[in-house]
Write an enzyme that holds these catalytic residues in place. Sequence first.
Site, PDB file in Angstrom:
ATOM      1  N   THR A   1       0.897  -1.183   0.296  1.00 38.49           N
ATOM      2  CA  THR A   1       0.123  -0.531  -0.236  1.00 38.49           C
ATOM      3  C   THR A   1       0.888   1.729   0.210  1.00 38.49           C
ATOM      4  OG1 THR A   1      -1.955  -1.405   0.862  1.00 38.49           O
ATOM      5  CG2 THR A   1      -1.536   1.312   1.250  1.00 38.49           C
TER       6      THR A   1
ATOM      7  N   HIS B   1       1.909   1.734  -3.459  1.00 39.16           N
ATOM      8  CA  HIS B   1       0.867   2.587  -4.642  1.00 39.16           C
ATOM      9  C   HIS B   1       0.639   4.259  -3.610  1.00 39.16           C
ATOM     10  CE1 HIS B   1      -0.612  -1.065  -5.806  1.00 39.16           C
ATOM     11  NE2 HIS B   1      -0.521  -1.404  -4.234  1.00 39.16           N
TER      12      HIS B   1
ATOM     13  N   CYS C   1     -15.553   2.721  13.839  1.00 35.11           N
ATOM     14  CA  CYS C   1     -15.866   3.607  14.620  1.00 35.11           C
ATOM     15  C   CYS C   1     -17.024   4.158  15.831  1.00 35.11           C
ATOM     16  CB  CYS C   1     -17.556   4.398  14.016  1.00 35.11           C
ATOM     17  SG  CYS C   1     -18.210   3.484  13.254  1.00 35.11           S
TER      18      CYS C   1
ATOM     19  N   GLY D   1      -6.807 -12.178  -1.624  1.00 38.59           N
ATOM     20  CA  GLY D   1      -5.909 -10.187  -2.990  1.00 38.59           C
ATOM     21  C   GLY D   1      -6.378  -9.936  -3.680  1.00 38.59           C
TER      22      GLY D   1
END
Length: 350
Positions: free
Chosen positions: A48, A51, A101, A271
């Site tokens: 990540t 990216h 949350c 994936g």
Amino acid sequence: MPATSIQTMQAIQKAAPEKGFKVATVDKPQPGPKEVLIKVSLASVCGTDFHITEWDEWSANRIQTPLVYGHEFCGVIESVGDKVHGLKPGDYVSAEMHLPCGHCLQCQQGHKHICENVKIFGIDLPGCFAEYIAIPAKQVVKLPSSIKPEYGALLDSLGNSVHAVSKADVSGKTVHVVGCGPLGLFAIVVAKAMGALKVFASDVSPFRLELAEKAGADAVLAADKVNVAEELKQKTGGSGVDVVLEMSGSPIAINGALESLRLGGTVVLMGIPKGKVELDISKDIIFKEAKVVGVNGRQIFQTWLLMLDLMEAGKLDLDFIITHQLPMSEFGQAMELIRQGVSGKILLKP
């Protein structure tokens, strides 16, 4: 008590909505009443983060700049807020970086890991590619001293694979791990630790297949050179494997993975494909009566408890997957290693 003086620190920052990154001087975070300030010992690089650095379509639609990124780490608590209990300066810790949350339907039903309003440190909130991170105490996980920092920095990523493997009940079963990036490599180790009879691994990268052998795979298969499904049927008496752990996100690999599954088997999908995937649902799922399970993140905090138990029992040898350790200031080199496909997990030291 929280620190009050304004200080600065070095951090890896996505400074603007464009490709690249910045080694920046930013304000040292000040913990709130229910937060702790952690001095980062080691951080680990995730796909990540690549990216975000490359600023692909997902990043452009999700990331608000400027942002200190990174979401895999371990460290030592430096200070705690005045409403924090059970944690103290000097504690060796990691943290669950998905912040639920607490009030949506999923959170109320005990599925915080798929909270519909989740915020992620290093993606939506300031992350750990820095000298310090401030994080709510409820997210913090105390680590036993037996877990070395090199492993402590891997727990966020490792937890994904522990979650995936635990969904498949692999004990005494044959397992096909599809994709030998870090999540797939972790899955091999975890499946063996959790009693899998045999673990087979497939990928197209010779470098990753070599790491899969080091991870303990019973056989590795080059997906670009052999028919993986046929090979696995031969290795399982013609029936196919009991469990498929799909960790690649490749549409071709996903179809091949389903083909390698025996009748009545289980496929776990972790994936993430870039787009839609075309499947022969009748042949590969319905007529097989296959159980298909999607997996996201880690169960909070069940996965952590299982993962730490496996580590303390000495079931997880992860040294093979740590291919590079770099100063955090050399973040650019880490990105280049990932771009070239010649790394396992890369650790960064602030």
